[in-house]
Design a protein around this motif. Structure first.
Motif, mmCIF file in Angstrom:
data_model
loop_
_atom_site.group_PDB
_atom_site.id
_atom_site.type_symbol
_atom_site.label_atom_id
_atom_site.label_comp_id
_atom_site.label_asym_id
_atom_site.label_seq_id
_atom_site.Cartn_x
_atom_site.Cartn_y
_atom_site.Cartn_z
ATOM 1 N N ALA A 85 0.836 -1.207 0.000
ATOM 2 C CA ALA A 85 0.000 0.000 0.000
ATOM 3 C C ALA A 85 0.867 1.251 0.000
ATOM 4 O O ALA A 85 1.957 1.272 0.582
ATOM 5 C CB ALA A 85 -0.911 -0.010 1.218
ATOM 6 N N PRO A 86 0.404 2.319 -0.614
ATOM 7 C CA PRO A 86 1.202 3.551 -0.671
ATOM 8 C C PRO A 86 1.275 4.303 0.646
ATOM 9 O O PRO A 86 2.154 5.149 0.823
ATOM 10 C CB PRO A 86 0.490 4.384 -1.735
ATOM 11 C CG PRO A 86 -0.900 3.859 -1.780
ATOM 12 C CD PRO A 86 -0.805 2.400 -1.459
ATOM 13 N N LEU A 87 0.361 4.029 1.600
ATOM 14 C CA LEU A 87 0.322 4.782 2.848
ATOM 15 C C LEU A 87 0.298 3.847 4.045
ATOM 16 O O LEU A 87 -0.254 2.744 3.981
ATOM 17 C CB LEU A 87 -0.928 5.675 2.907
ATOM 18 C CG LEU A 87 -1.041 6.807 1.891
ATOM 19 C CD1 LEU A 87 -2.392 7.497 2.043
ATOM 20 C CD2 LEU A 87 0.093 7.801 2.047
ATOM 21 N N GLU A 88 0.889 4.312 5.140
ATOM 22 C CA GLU A 88 0.740 3.651 6.432
ATOM 23 C C GLU A 88 -0.523 4.193 7.094
ATOM 24 O O GLU A 88 -0.735 5.407 7.111
ATOM 25 C CB GLU A 88 1.950 3.908 7.326
ATOM 26 C CG GLU A 88 3.217 3.217 6.863
ATOM 27 C CD GLU A 88 3.092 1.707 6.928
ATOM 28 O OE1 GLU A 88 2.450 1.192 7.874
ATOM 29 O OE2 GLU A 88 3.613 1.032 6.013
ATOM 30 N N PRO A 89 -1.377 3.324 7.622
ATOM 31 C CA PRO A 89 -2.636 3.820 8.186
ATOM 32 C C PRO A 89 -2.429 4.590 9.478
ATOM 33 O O PRO A 89 -1.606 4.216 10.315
ATOM 34 C CB PRO A 89 -3.435 2.543 8.425
ATOM 35 C CG PRO A 89 -2.411 1.470 8.581
ATOM 36 C CD PRO A 89 -1.263 1.851 7.692
ATOM 37 N N ASP A 90 -3.197 5.644 9.598
ATOM 38 C CA ASP A 90 -3.200 6.453 10.820
ATOM 39 C C ASP A 90 -4.465 6.108 11.605
ATOM 40 O O ASP A 90 -5.581 6.222 11.066
ATOM 41 C CB ASP A 90 -3.194 7.936 10.460
ATOM 42 C CG ASP A 90 -3.446 8.812 11.668
ATOM 43 O OD1 ASP A 90 -2.672 8.720 12.636
ATOM 44 O OD2 ASP A 90 -4.444 9.568 11.640
ATOM 45 N N PRO A 91 -4.350 5.659 12.854
ATOM 46 C CA PRO A 91 -5.543 5.257 13.610
ATOM 47 C C PRO A 91 -6.617 6.330 13.660
ATOM 48 O O PRO A 91 -7.817 6.024 13.545
ATOM 49 C CB PRO A 91 -4.990 4.942 14.998
ATOM 50 C CG PRO A 91 -3.574 4.521 14.744
ATOM 51 C CD PRO A 91 -3.115 5.388 13.606
ATOM 52 N N ALA A 92 -6.226 7.576 13.821
ATOM 53 C CA ALA A 92 -7.228 8.642 13.911
ATOM 54 C C ALA A 92 -8.001 8.781 12.601
ATOM 55 O O ALA A 92 -9.229 8.981 12.599
ATOM 56 C CB ALA A 92 -6.555 9.963 14.271
ATOM 57 N N THR A 93 -7.286 8.672 11.479
ATOM 58 C CA THR A 93 -7.957 8.755 10.181
ATOM 59 C C THR A 93 -8.909 7.590 9.986
ATOM 60 O O THR A 93 -10.046 7.761 9.527
ATOM 61 C CB THR A 93 -6.918 8.777 9.050
ATOM 62 O OG1 THR A 93 -6.047 9.891 9.224
ATOM 63 C CG2 THR A 93 -7.602 8.877 7.694
ATOM 64 N N LEU A 94 -8.465 6.395 10.346
ATOM 65 C CA LEU A 94 -9.328 5.229 10.198
ATOM 66 C C LEU A 94 -10.587 5.344 11.052
ATOM 67 O O LEU A 94 -11.672 4.928 10.634
ATOM 68 C CB LEU A 94 -8.566 3.958 10.564
ATOM 69 C CG LEU A 94 -7.593 3.416 9.511
ATOM 70 C CD1 LEU A 94 -6.884 2.185 10.031
ATOM 71 C CD2 LEU A 94 -8.327 3.092 8.215
ATOM 72 N N ARG A 95 -10.439 5.904 12.223
ATOM 73 C CA ARG A 95 -11.623 6.065 13.075
ATOM 74 C C ARG A 95 -12.607 7.059 12.463
ATOM 75 O O ARG A 95 -13.822 6.889 12.580
ATOM 76 C CB ARG A 95 -11.201 6.505 14.478
ATOM 77 C CG ARG A 95 -10.492 5.401 15.271
ATOM 78 C CD ARG A 95 -10.310 5.783 16.726
ATOM 79 N NE ARG A 95 -9.653 4.722 17.475
ATOM 80 C CZ ARG A 95 -8.371 4.716 17.822
ATOM 81 N NH1 ARG A 95 -7.599 5.748 17.495
ATOM 82 N NH2 ARG A 95 -7.855 3.707 18.500
ATOM 83 N N ARG A 96 -12.089 8.093 11.801
ATOM 84 C CA ARG A 96 -12.984 9.035 11.124
ATOM 85 C C ARG A 96 -13.712 8.348 9.973
ATOM 86 O O ARG A 96 -14.917 8.558 9.754
ATOM 87 C CB ARG A 96 -12.192 10.238 10.602
ATOM 88 C CG ARG A 96 -11.853 11.272 11.666
ATOM 89 C CD ARG A 96 -11.327 12.556 11.045
ATOM 90 N NE ARG A 96 -9.988 12.394 10.501
ATOM 91 C CZ ARG A 96 -8.862 12.578 11.190
ATOM 92 N NH1 ARG A 96 -8.922 12.927 12.468
ATOM 93 N NH2 ARG A 96 -7.692 12.422 10.606
ATOM 94 N N VAL A 97 -12.982 7.524 9.221
ATOM 95 C CA VAL A 97 -13.606 6.781 8.129
ATOM 96 C C VAL A 97 -14.667 5.827 8.672
ATOM 97 O O VAL A 97 -15.785 5.740 8.152
ATOM 98 C CB VAL A 97 -12.536 6.012 7.329
ATOM 99 C CG1 VAL A 97 -13.193 5.088 6.308
ATOM 100 C CG2 VAL A 97 -11.592 6.982 6.624
ATOM 101 N N ALA A 98 -14.327 5.121 9.745
ATOM 102 C CA ALA A 98 -15.269 4.175 10.337
ATOM 103 C C ALA A 98 -16.511 4.874 10.871
ATOM 104 O O ALA A 98 -17.626 4.347 10.768
ATOM 105 C CB ALA A 98 -14.591 3.393 11.457
ATOM 106 N N ALA A 99 -16.332 6.055 11.435
ATOM 107 C CA ALA A 99 -17.468 6.785 11.992
ATOM 108 C C ALA A 99 -18.486 7.126 10.915
ATOM 109 O O ALA A 99 -19.697 7.135 11.158
ATOM 110 C CB ALA A 99 -16.984 8.047 12.692
ATOM 111 N N GLY A 100 -18.006 7.391 9.695
ATOM 112 C CA GLY A 100 -18.921 7.757 8.618
ATOM 113 C C GLY A 100 -19.421 6.585 7.803
ATOM 114 O O GLY A 100 -20.513 6.646 7.235
#
Length: 646
Positions: free
Chosen positions: A524-539
């Protein structure tokens, strides 16, 4: 496998019993399919649905075998079920059902009429268009059982009406041949030959399609059930009509034994994995061209995007690497101008996806990594290098690597929808995603790295591939992060409207799940950021997987319902797609976040809609009722893959 069983409160209630569907397949793309209650709700339901040269070319043959029991008192009790154009359901045999079980993937019903208990089992012969239906007396008796054969012979997507010619019936020993295409065989055959008018399919009505057809009552079989253990069985088969299959009881026993072997080969860690391994088996078929994948039952054929997305789950997680190798070689032979053929359901070869070929690169890489099959990697290497060269030079539909940044752009042809979000309404794409879609470029970065490794394994120089990979990765990291706190769905998209002198392009930051691949893929081109993933999951998060669009969007469609135009409009505008649970869980794991709770809803779903399987889609809002195909390949494959990886 997990227990899937229902008692009378589900079986005898058509509101619940008809929403749970069973499927038995023949390994060629044909199937038998229906509901727990026995009421046919789709034009696609039947006991013998055959596949032609491709899985998409299906025809419905034997529709139903309606049981009727004559008791010692002389009373006759009908156990079938049909809904008519008036809305009346008659007979209502489901009201006498006391239990339904899915045993080793095969459906089993039990009717109780006082002290008389009759069981029905059903199976298909793997590799042949043949269905066996066995009825067994479990208690009570003696009774006489009649089985009325309702037939047709038509395209699976259509209807047949009494205002056309009646099906041709030719008498043969023990039964009849219908339209010269399939044969019925059983005890004490009595031909009838009359139309049943106005059979209604409630699910087709709900989908805005014509809901009615007429059925041909071909005749009836009959036999005595004198004591517990006695059976009355019927066989129906296509292909070589002069070659009878084994006895019906043997067909059932062989299917049960084969299913157990399929499950054992997958080496499941628990009953859920065992259930998913057997579900996966339904989608792997063999055609005249070799192994292939049915994208979904009952109406899809083979789609190259779905096949390659499903590859790891269907083949590598189930002990089918040899079949997978054959499939990958077969698909590689379809490459043209760097694009994988998408034979789909049209009956002709098309090259109309931007991502299927990139998923193919991923599938080959995963195959070699998982199996150590470097011989296949070496064999396919020239074709894979040709894919990269074609994308650098530019290929169909404006698909090309942008020389300015090394990313893939697509959709230069008006009216096209080339990503997996490909729904059209009246020929107009709902989500054209013209420009540089996030998941396409994540797959491009991933594919370049995987191909570079395969090249090095073959002892060849991969420096240019690594250079392309580094350039695309750098551009991805600069271009896709959005101020909103997640990734753009598309960059360099045509602006829908802009003032004179304004920008001709814009970056689309709608919250969609496609960005999950930017974190989840092996390279993958990016390492996941937990805060970003939580924002994605919230929506986007739901119990059945991510939504295709956040509810905050003004275009969010909460329900995937209605006629074709309504459903296609909602298809990728909020509808839940269970296959996305794969990249969702992978991204969470890479970020070090807990994932056990992400799969609970989908595991529960195995007994809710397509029994023992996972649906294509679901409504975007609670209760997230399942929609689309009840049995979908990539939904099953991705759930199995991430469970095994955990």
């Amino acid at each position: 496998m997990i227990e899937i069983a229902f008692g009378p409160q589900v079986c005898a209630d058509p509101a619940t019993g008809t929403t749970r569907e069973w499927l038995v397949t023949d390994g060629r793309g044909g199937y038998a399919m229906g509901t727990v209650s026995g009421l046919r709700t789709r034009r696609y339901h039947g006991l013998l649905v055959t596949a032609d040269e491709t899985p998409a070319a299906r025809r419905v043959g034997l529709v139903s075998l309606d049981p009727a029991v004559t008791l010692p008192s002389g009373a006759r009790v009908r156990l079938g079920a049909h809904e008519w154009s008036s809305g009346t359901v008659d007979p209502r045999g489901f009201e006498l059902l006391e239990r339904f079980d899915l045993v080793d993937g095969l459906p089993r019903w039990r009717w109780r009429i006082g002290d008389v208990v009759i069981e029905r089992e059903l199976a298909m012969t793997h590799g042949r268009s043949c269905v066996a239906v066995v009825h067994r007396l479990l208690a009570g008796g003696p009774v006489r059982l009649e089985l009325s054969a309702a037939c047709t012979w038509r395209d699976a997507h259509g209807e047949r009406r009494a205002d056309g010619p009646a099906p041709r019936m030719e008498p043969v020993d023990g039964g009849a041949v219908i339209e010269g295409s399939y044969r019925l065989s059983g005890p004490d055959w009595r031909p009838e030959g009359q139309w049943w008018l106005g059979v209604r399919h409630r699910e087709e009505a709900a989908r805005g399609l014509h809901p009615e057809e007429d059925l041909w009552y071909a005749g009836r079989f009959a036999g005595a059930l004198d004591r517990p253990g006695d059976t009355v069985s019927v066989l129906a088969w296509a292909d070589d009509l002069a070659a009878p299959p084994p006895a019906a009881t043997e067909v059932v026993a062989a299917a049960r034994a084969r299913h157990r072997t399929v499950v054992a080969a997958a080496k499941p860690a628990d009953p859920v994995e065992a259930t998913l391994a057997l579900a996966a088996d339904a989608f792997v078929v063999r055609t005249g061209a070799g192994p292939d994948v049915v994208a979904g039952y009952p109406w899809f054929g083979a789609w190259s995007r779905d096949t390659m997305t499903s590859y790891e789950g269907l083949f590598l997680c189930t002990g089918r690497a040899d079949e997978g190798r054959e499939l990958l070689r077969s698909y590689a032979a379809t490459l043209s101008e760097g694009m994988l053929a998408n034979t789909a359901d049209t009956g002709r070869v098309e090259y109309n996806t931007v991502d299927a070929t990139l998923w193919f690169l991923h599938a080959v890489s995963r195959h070699v990594t998982a199996t150590g099959d470097t011989d296949l990697g070496d064999e396919l290497l020239p074709a894979l290098h040709g894919v990269v060269r074609a994308h650098l030079a530019g290929t169909r539909y404006g698909i090309a690597v942008d020389p300015a940044d090394g990313l893939i752009t697509q959709g230069g042809t008006p009216g096209t929808a080339l990503t997996w979000m490909d729904a059209r309404v009246y020929g107009v794409p709902v989500t054209p995603r013209t420009g540089k879609p996030v998941e396409v470029n994540a797959l491009w970065v991933n594919g370049l790295a995987g191909l570079a490794e395969l090249t090095e394994l073959a002892g060849q120089d991969a420096a240019e591939l690594w250079r392309l990979h580094a350039r695309a990765t750098d551009a991805f990291r600069r271009r896709f992060p959005a101020p909103a706190g997640w990734l753009h769905d598309v960059v360099d998209a045509p602006a829908p409207a802009y003032p004179l002198g304004g920008a001709a392009h814009h970056d689309d930051d709608l919250l969609r799940p496609n960005q999950l691949l930017a974190w989840s893929l092996p390279y993958a081109p990016l390492e996941p950021d937990p805060a970003t993933l939580r924002r994605v999951a919230a929506g986007l998060g739901t119990p059945l997987g991510p939504r295709s669009l956040s509810p905050d969007s003004p275009d969010f469609a909460p329900r995937h319902r209605g006629g074709p135009a309504e459903r296609d409009t909602a298809y990728h505008q909020g509808t839940v797609w269970p296959w996305l649970i794969g990249p969702y869980v992978d991204a969470y794991r890479k970020a070090g976040l807990a994932t056990d709770d992400l799969l609970v809803g989908l595991v529960g779903h195995l007994g809710e809609f397509g029994l023992g399987s996972v649906s294509e889609t679901a409504d975007g809002t609670a209760p997230h009722a399942a929609t689309g195909c009840p049995f979908q390949a990539w939904s099953v494959a991705e759930l199995l893959r991430v469970r095994k990886a955990g």
